[in-house]
Design a protein around this motif. Sequence first.
Motif, short mmCIF file in Angstrom:
data_model
loop_
_atom_site.label_atom_id
_atom_site.label_comp_id
_atom_site.label_asym_id
_atom_site.label_seq_id
_atom_site.Cartn_x
_atom_site.Cartn_y
_atom_site.Cartn_z
N ASP A 153 38.56 -3.06 -12.15
CA ASP A 153 38.67 -4.38 -11.36
C ASP A 153 39.76 -4.22 -10.58
O ASP A 153 40.45 -5.21 -10.68
CB ASP A 153 38.77 -5.49 -12.23
CG ASP A 153 37.39 -5.65 -12.71
OD1 ASP A 153 35.85 -5.42 -12.24
OD2 ASP A 153 37.13 -6.19 -13.73
N GLY A 154 40.68 -3.44 -10.22
CA GLY A 154 41.67 -3.14 -9.90
C GLY A 154 42.74 -3.10 -10.76
O GLY A 154 44.23 -3.20 -10.06
N ASN A 155 43.11 -2.91 -11.95
CA ASN A 155 43.81 -3.48 -12.80
C ASN A 155 44.06 -2.62 -13.81
O ASN A 155 42.91 -1.74 -14.45
CB ASN A 155 44.05 -4.36 -13.50
CG ASN A 155 43.70 -6.11 -13.12
OD1 ASN A 155 44.50 -6.30 -11.61
ND2 ASN A 155 42.92 -7.04 -13.21
N GLN A 156 44.73 -1.96 -14.04
CA GLN A 156 45.44 -1.02 -15.02
C GLN A 156 45.26 -1.58 -16.80
O GLN A 156 45.83 -2.53 -17.01
CB GLN A 156 46.87 -0.05 -15.12
CG GLN A 156 47.27 0.19 -13.70
CD GLN A 156 48.30 0.94 -14.23
OE1 GLN A 156 49.12 0.98 -14.80
NE2 GLN A 156 49.13 1.78 -12.81
N VAL A 157 44.60 -1.08 -17.62
CA VAL A 157 44.04 -1.66 -18.53
C VAL A 157 44.20 -0.58 -20.32
O VAL A 157 43.53 0.39 -19.18
CB VAL A 157 42.17 -2.48 -19.10
CG1 VAL A 157 41.84 -1.87 -19.81
CG2 VAL A 157 41.76 -3.07 -17.80
N GLU A 158 45.16 -0.75 -20.91
CA GLU A 158 45.26 0.34 -22.62
C GLU A 158 43.84 -0.19 -23.43
O GLU A 158 43.81 -0.60 -23.70
CB GLU A 158 46.74 0.19 -22.46
CG GLU A 158 46.95 0.87 -23.72
CD GLU A 158 48.32 1.53 -23.75
OE1 GLU A 158 48.52 1.85 -24.91
OE2 GLU A 158 49.28 0.38 -23.79
N ILE A 159 42.96 1.23 -23.47
CA ILE A 159 42.55 0.88 -24.48
C ILE A 159 42.20 2.21 -24.99
O ILE A 159 42.83 3.43 -24.78
CB ILE A 159 40.78 1.35 -23.76
CG1 ILE A 159 40.47 2.00 -22.86
CG2 ILE A 159 40.50 -0.36 -22.77
CD1 ILE A 159 39.22 2.44 -21.94
N ALA A 160 41.58 2.31 -25.89
CA ALA A 160 41.30 3.32 -27.37
C ALA A 160 40.37 4.50 -25.47
O ALA A 160 40.19 4.34 -25.62
CB ALA A 160 40.68 3.60 -28.64
N ALA A 161 41.46 6.09 -26.52
CA ALA A 161 40.53 6.80 -25.20
C ALA A 161 39.02 7.13 -25.76
O ALA A 161 38.36 7.21 -25.15
CB ALA A 161 41.22 8.76 -26.00
N ALA A 162 38.61 6.86 -27.26
CA ALA A 162 37.04 7.18 -26.99
C ALA A 162 36.18 6.29 -26.55
O ALA A 162 35.35 6.02 -26.58
CB ALA A 162 36.78 6.91 -28.66
N GLU A 163 37.03 5.18 -26.52
CA GLU A 163 36.44 3.80 -25.02
C GLU A 163 36.43 4.28 -23.63
O GLU A 163 35.77 3.59 -22.88
CB GLU A 163 36.95 2.92 -25.43
CG GLU A 163 37.11 2.12 -27.00
CD GLU A 163 37.53 0.46 -27.30
OE1 GLU A 163 38.13 0.43 -26.01
OE2 GLU A 163 38.01 0.29 -28.06
N VAL A 164 37.09 5.19 -22.86
CA VAL A 164 36.87 5.73 -21.45
C VAL A 164 35.80 6.35 -21.15
O VAL A 164 34.87 6.66 -22.82
CB VAL A 164 37.66 6.30 -21.20
CG1 VAL A 164 37.50 6.92 -19.90
CG2 VAL A 164 38.82 6.74 -21.65
N ARG A 165 34.66 5.55 -20.25
CA ARG A 165 33.35 5.75 -20.37
C ARG A 165 33.42 6.92 -19.41
O ARG A 165 34.72 6.65 -18.20
CB ARG A 165 32.97 4.48 -19.31
CG ARG A 165 32.95 3.57 -20.90
CD ARG A 165 32.21 2.05 -20.58
NE ARG A 165 32.20 1.46 -18.58
CZ ARG A 165 33.38 0.76 -19.21
NH1 ARG A 165 33.17 -0.09 -20.27
NH2 ARG A 165 33.64 0.10 -18.17
N MET A 166 32.47 7.36 -19.28
CA MET A 166 32.05 8.12 -17.57
C MET A 166 32.10 7.35 -16.13
O MET A 166 31.76 7.00 -16.10
CB MET A 166 30.77 9.14 -18.09
CG MET A 166 30.43 9.96 -19.35
SD MET A 166 31.61 11.51 -19.03
CE MET A 166 30.31 12.48 -18.08
N GLY A 167 32.78 8.74 -15.63
CA GLY A 167 33.01 7.74 -14.42
C GLY A 167 34.31 6.92 -13.91
O GLY A 167 34.35 6.44 -12.44
#
Length: 674
Positions: A153-167
Amino acid sequence: MNRLRRWWFGNWSVPVLAGILILLSFGVEKLLGGAWNLTIGPQWWIDAGEHAHGSGHVFTLANLLMLAAAIVAGYNIAVNAFRALMTKFISIDLLVSIATIGAVLIGNFWEAAAVTALFAVGHALEAATMNKTRSALAELVAVAPDSAIVLRDGNQVEIAAAEVRMGEVVIVKNGAKVPVDGQIVAGTGAVDEASITGESIPVEKTVKDQVFAGTVSRGGFLQVLATGVGADTTLARIIHRVEEAQDAKAKTQAFIDRFSIWYTPAVMVLALVAGLLTGDVVLALTLLVIGCPGALVISIPVAIVAGIGRSARNGILIKGGEYLETSAKISAVAVDKTGTLTEGRPQLTDIIVLDRNLDAKAVLKWAAAAEAGSEHPLARPILDTARDEDVAPTGVPGDVTPVPGKGIVSDVDGRRVLVGNAPLLEQYGIADDRGSAAEAESLAGQGRTPMIIAVDESVIGVIGVADQVREDAGRMVARLHDAGVTKVVMLTGDTHLVAEAIGRASGIDEIHASLLPEDKLDAVAGLQREGHTVAMVGDGVNDAPALATADIGVAMGAAGSAVAVETADIALMGDDLLKLPEAVGLAKRTVRVMKQNIVIALATVVILLIAVFAGGVTMSAGMLVHEGSVLVVILNAMRLLRNGRDATPTATTEPATTTTINTTTETDRSTASS
């Protein structure tokens, strides 16, 4: 507290505690002498002690401490021996357990303690060494990123690497690890890809370039579209492959395992026979101890794990011990031309006009229109050049018929267009009345791939496409020869003249040109019939039959290719030709270490056996020498980790090249060098 707990349950707690008890025993013996003596036990045991020692089985405090040391060090050994027996397997632990119990029964507490303590030290050394030799795998796991910054949504969000979604789009800042496999959609920067390709010099990256999880940004700001996440990343596949490869057994190791199944019972029988014939129980127990094949058992796996771990650190994935051993026997290497000996990025270099009514752009336009429906790699430079010259086709041909080994026939606006070689003209009955075959031969002699263009029944021109020979192709061939490879062979579907030009530039020993996929298979099989162990380097598509037939299939530039990483016997992660001789050289050194280890292990057992029958070796001395041989075998294998890299550093930047399209007409058909 946690550190103490880790030590207590670690590999060294048992040998350290046993060692302390042994030292206390020596100290007490020196201070108290025969004080606190106690003669205990059944009468037969006391009588046996009197027969052996003249004083019965006397327990001093020193002896009790020695017995405690034997129990501490021998408990796990006895448990392992019992578990092995439950699976109907006679293990080395059983030999040591019997020898220890026998030593206690005859009152030789020092020998019992020394044997078990030294054996425990050997186990700890083996465990520590295997952990060390698996260090490359640990390093790969360590580089796996923990977190990622994604745009949501236009914001930089830090998450666990395993939670990144394809695309999703991932932000990679200077100094950060790339958390996914993906394609750069914005930004430029330098990326350190050492964890994937083994090359330590950062690679410049820009839009449309591919990046891999676990690599590190060394400058710039990148936005990466995630195309591989979690277990689907190249790094995850590498870790999985290395884990499997380090556990896979070589043929020699499998033989040693079968040998030990028979060897260990044979040692027990030998000890029993020797004891019965001589009446010397100590001799029988000593034979059990020095007959332990510990160094022999560990000699192969420690070398394999070290060799595969070392290669993985350098960006070379070897499928397992069997393939490592086979790679050491490689005597012939077959290589595809395009993308292996050459850059794999062909460019249009020449347009020769043979129809007075046309110009170079017109010839290019017809060729591009015909190639618009072709999947052949040489179609791309024609279409790219046509686009640059503003004559790119607006649609696709009505019909495209590939003619294997000759070219294509296309229907363009109701007219038949042929793009191919002279045999294609003959097949369709087109007369070569303008000398196209001679022009094609001239281009081929310069290392270019010629294609004759004919519209309907008339030849209109010849175009030439060239793929630049890699700068390190010649060095690769030379280093393969230095590594013991006797023959380097080129297998290509290109013409003989083009193949010979590339072969001369790279120092290839033997050239097979104008090959179909099944012809490449026959060429590999022919090398095998000559007695060669063959490695085949190819792209895995049209070279698939040859790759499957070869003793070792090698995939180059496998980073990002799940199929190549999983199916190739050797996967060279980087696009570096010199990795091939490096892999062969490392395999040969690993096998040499394996053979050296076997000789060391067997020689130690033979020498100890001779010394025992000569009456010069005790149980404790035999175990000390035995564990010393284990240590020598370990240190010998560790050399594989310490040695410098086989290949010298290669150039990290490619020289800029300028391509000139030479256009000639029928009245001036000389072609300049591009």
